[in-house]
Design an enzyme around this catalytic site. Structure first.
Site, PDB file in Angstrom:
ATOM      1  N   CYS A  46     -30.126   5.460   2.600  1.00 19.07           N
ATOM      2  CA  CYS A  46     -30.588   6.858   2.708  1.00 19.07           C
ATOM      3  C   CYS A  46     -29.816   7.806   1.799  1.00 19.07           C
ATOM      4  CB  CYS A  46     -30.490   7.337   4.141  1.00 19.07           C
ATOM      5  SG  CYS A  46     -31.334   6.254   5.282  1.00 19.07           S
TER       6      CYS A  46
ATOM      7  N   HIS B  39     -30.202  15.046   4.961  1.00 22.86           N
ATOM      8  CA  HIS B  39     -31.035  13.860   5.203  1.00 22.86           C
ATOM      9  C   HIS B  39     -31.671  13.980   6.593  1.00 22.86           C
ATOM     10  CE1 HIS B  39     -32.384   9.865   5.799  1.00 22.86           C
ATOM     11  NE2 HIS B  39     -31.341   9.433   6.488  1.00 22.86           N
TER      12      HIS B  39
ATOM     13  N   ASN C  60     -37.648   9.476   9.417  1.00 23.75           N
ATOM     14  CA  ASN C  60     -36.616   9.155   8.425  1.00 23.75           C
ATOM     15  C   ASN C  60     -37.253   8.316   7.304  1.00 23.75           C
ATOM     16  OD1 ASN C  60     -34.501   8.026   6.981  1.00 23.75           O
ATOM     17  ND2 ASN C  60     -33.309   7.433   8.777  1.00 23.75           N
TER      18      ASN C  60
HETATM   19  N1  ACO Z   1     -38.470   5.244  23.815  1.00 22.68           N
HETATM   20  C1  ACO Z   1     -37.951   5.199  25.050  1.00 22.68           C
HETATM   21  N2  ACO Z   1     -36.735   4.720  25.308  1.00 22.68           N
HETATM   22  C2  ACO Z   1     -36.006   4.279  24.285  1.00 22.68           C
HETATM   23  C3  ACO Z   1     -36.494   4.306  22.973  1.00 22.68           C
HETATM   24  C4  ACO Z   1     -37.773   4.796  22.755  1.00 22.68           C
HETATM   25  N3  ACO Z   1     -38.344   4.845  21.531  1.00 22.68           N
HETATM   26  N4  ACO Z   1     -35.557   3.810  22.147  1.00 22.68           N
HETATM   27  C5  ACO Z   1     -34.514   3.483  22.913  1.00 22.68           C
HETATM   28  N5  ACO Z   1     -34.787   3.766  24.195  1.00 22.68           N
HETATM   29  C6  ACO Z   1     -33.937   3.545  25.354  1.00 22.68           C
HETATM   30  C7  ACO Z   1     -32.997   2.383  25.138  1.00 22.68           C
HETATM   31  O1  ACO Z   1     -33.589   1.173  25.522  1.00 22.68           O
HETATM   32  C8  ACO Z   1     -31.869   2.766  26.040  1.00 22.68           C
HETATM   33  O2  ACO Z   1     -32.245   2.466  27.353  1.00 22.68           O
HETATM   34  P1  ACO Z   1     -31.150   1.873  28.393  1.00 22.68           P
HETATM   35  O3  ACO Z   1     -30.105   2.947  28.517  1.00 22.68           O
HETATM   36  O4  ACO Z   1     -31.941   1.629  29.637  1.00 22.68           O
HETATM   37  O5  ACO Z   1     -30.634   0.646  27.737  1.00 22.68           O
HETATM   38  C9  ACO Z   1     -31.837   4.252  25.874  1.00 22.68           C
HETATM   39  O6  ACO Z   1     -33.121   4.683  25.507  1.00 22.68           O
HETATM   40  C10 ACO Z   1     -30.912   4.633  24.761  1.00 22.68           C
HETATM   41  O7  ACO Z   1     -30.547   5.902  25.006  1.00 22.68           O
HETATM   42  P2  ACO Z   1     -29.412   6.545  24.158  1.00 22.68           P
HETATM   43  O8  ACO Z   1     -28.460   5.514  23.643  1.00 22.68           O
HETATM   44  O9  ACO Z   1     -28.846   7.657  24.949  1.00 22.68           O
HETATM   45  O10 ACO Z   1     -30.237   7.101  22.958  1.00 22.68           O
HETATM   46  P3  ACO Z   1     -29.655   8.096  21.923  1.00 22.68           P
HETATM   47  O11 ACO Z   1     -29.618   9.444  22.488  1.00 22.68           O
HETATM   48  O12 ACO Z   1     -28.411   7.552  21.270  1.00 22.68           O
HETATM   49  O13 ACO Z   1     -30.787   8.060  20.818  1.00 22.68           O
HETATM   50  C11 ACO Z   1     -31.245   7.150  18.688  1.00 22.68           C
HETATM   51  C12 ACO Z   1     -31.079   6.846  20.177  1.00 22.68           C
HETATM   52  C13 ACO Z   1     -32.372   8.133  18.521  1.00 22.68           C
HETATM   53  C14 ACO Z   1     -31.578   5.856  17.969  1.00 22.68           C
HETATM   54  C15 ACO Z   1     -29.923   7.757  18.136  1.00 22.68           C
HETATM   55  O14 ACO Z   1     -28.850   6.954  18.504  1.00 22.68           O
HETATM   56  C16 ACO Z   1     -29.919   7.918  16.644  1.00 22.68           C
HETATM   57  O15 ACO Z   1     -30.690   8.692  16.093  1.00 22.68           O
HETATM   58  N6  ACO Z   1     -29.005   7.246  15.946  1.00 22.68           N
HETATM   59  C17 ACO Z   1     -28.886   7.405  14.505  1.00 22.68           C
HETATM   60  C18 ACO Z   1     -30.011   6.689  13.832  1.00 22.68           C
HETATM   61  C19 ACO Z   1     -29.947   6.898  12.367  1.00 22.68           C
HETATM   62  O16 ACO Z   1     -29.716   7.994  11.902  1.00 22.68           O
HETATM   63  N7  ACO Z   1     -30.150   5.862  11.609  1.00 22.68           N
HETATM   64  C20 ACO Z   1     -30.034   6.012  10.209  1.00 22.68           C
HETATM   65  C21 ACO Z   1     -30.849   5.001   9.594  1.00 22.68           C
HETATM   66  S1  ACO Z   1     -30.551   5.236   7.925  1.00 22.68           S
HETATM   67  C22 ACO Z   1     -31.007   3.949   6.972  1.00 22.68           C
HETATM   68  O17 ACO Z   1     -30.267   3.678   6.065  1.00 22.68           O
HETATM   69  C23 ACO Z   1     -32.276   3.186   7.212  1.00 22.68           C
END
Ligand code: ACO
Length: 322
Positions: free
Chosen positions: A112, A249, A279
């Site tokens: 990214c 980003h 993203n």
């Molecule tokens: N719908 C419903 N529930 C979900 C979903 C979904 N789409 N995805 C995950 N959950 C659940 C999980 O199973 C988990 O459930 P559990 O607690 O029963 O196990 C729970 O939601 C996870 O909750 P949190 O960990 O509190 O979620 P969080 O607030 O951390 O959000 C997220 C998750 C959105 C992925 C966040 O951590 C995030 O944005 N991280 C950064 C991601 C990012 O920027 N990536 C960059 C990629 S860059 C590249 O180079 C490709």
């Protein structure tokens, strides 16, 4: 001393929209969860276009807005993690599609942060007087690497491309760029290449998908984005109130919101389009810059900051006067 400036920008996203509601048909999720955790409402995905197709449309729009003769372009860099071929690169095929001769063209992969890494390279190659005008592009078809049954990741990503023409200038407009990396030995964010197969068995290799430790990436991003902005401000002896706008980003609205709070500024200074596209990896920053310019959130002579983080791990930021 030779300087650089932005001549033009362009972007493109495919027509097909997948809303959060539509995602509930194939994964256990909800519009409420996705919007509240990420800010994403919908994303664009390709149906029959290639990464090159997206790059070409964005590039043509950037060239058109630059008002320079495209034959002056002597450098093309495409940042992507989703090249159509292992080789040739998207940049090489783009050169051919644009009908450009005497160009050095190559792809880079810094996830990214890729577009800002490309900006760093092009900026320095022009400042060294080796090249004069560069077309830099971030283009991705992340839907290729998406596991559409993994709700932890599939709701986050989308496809698109953004481009910029930069070139030599008498005034100092692209003022400072930071690019940095830290090897992701904990494998917080990755997608493997196909496995090496036993030639006697002749098994077909399959493409891996994106794996992510969401909460650790979230913590890393929330720390590194404001830190990079503060470093750019500090080494250019500026304070945040002298900056007109910030284009970050688009990975998660909460990461952008946390960065704004860390910097002591309101969200009105932060560009947001994550609700529409999710993203788009290396395409995210150039699409956002292009939209910020076209919607006049960034105007001529405005001072803006752009910042990114991504797989690698990588991060980057730039201070630019438009
Ligand atoms: N719908 C419903 N529930 C979900 C979903 C979904 N789409 N995805 C995950 N959950 C659940 C999980 O199973 C988990 O459930 P559990 O607690 O029963 O196990 C729970 O939601 C996870 O909750 P949190 O960990 O509190 O979620 P969080 O607030 O951390 O959000 C997220 C998750 C959105 C992925 C966040 O951590 C995030 O944005 N991280 C950064 C991601 C990012 O920027 N990536 C960059 C990629 S860059 C590249 O180079 C490709």
């Amino acid at each position: 001393m030779r300087y650089t400036k932005i001549y033009g920008t362009g972007s493109y996203v495919p027509d097909k929209i997948i809303t959060n509601e539509e995602m509930t048909k194939f994964v256990d999720t909800s519009d409420e969860w996705i919007v509240s955790r990420t800010g994403i409402k919908e994303r664009r995905i390709v149906t029959d276009q290639s990464t090159l197709d997206l790059a070409e449309i964005a590039a043509n729009r950037a060239i058109e807005s630059s008002s320079i003769d495209k034959n002056k372009i002597d450098l093309i860099i495409v940042a992507t993690v989703t090249s159509d071929y292992a080789f040739p690169g998207v940049s090489n095929l783009l050169q051919s599609r644009l009908g450009l001769d005497n160009v050095m063209a190559f792809d880079i992969n810094a996830a990214c942060s890729g577009f800002l890494f490309a900006l760093q390279i092009a900026d320095k190659m022009i400042k060294s007087e080796s090249y004069n005008y560069a077309l830099i592009v971030g283009a991705e078809i992340l839907s290729r690497l998406t596991d559409w049954r993994d709700r932890n990741t599939c709701v986050l990503f989308g496809d698109g491309a953004g481009a910029m023409v930069i070139g030599k200038s008498k005034t100092n407009k692209i003022k400072d760029i930071i690019t940095a990396s830290k090897g992701d030995t904990d494998f917080l964010l990755f997608s493997k290449n196909p496995d090496i197969k036993d030639p006697y068995v002749n098994e077909i290799s399959s493409q891996d998908h994106i794996h992510m430790n969401g909460s650790e990436v979230f913590k890393f991003a929330s720390r590194i984005m404001p830190k990079t902005i503060k470093k750019l401000l500090e080494r250019n002896k500026l304070n945040i109130n002298e900056i007109n706008y910030i284009v970050a980003h688009q990975a998660n609205l909460r990461i952008i919101d946390k960065s704004a709070r860390d910097l002591g500024i309101g969200m009105d200074k932060m560009f947001i389009n994550i609700d529409k596209y999710g993203n788009t990896s290396a395409a995210s920053v150039p699409i956002a810059i292009d939209e910020a310019i076209r919607s006049e959130k960034i105007k001529r002579d405005d001072l803006f900051l752009t910042v990114a983080f991504g797989g690698g791990l990588t991060w980057a930021g730039a201070l630019i006067e438009y």
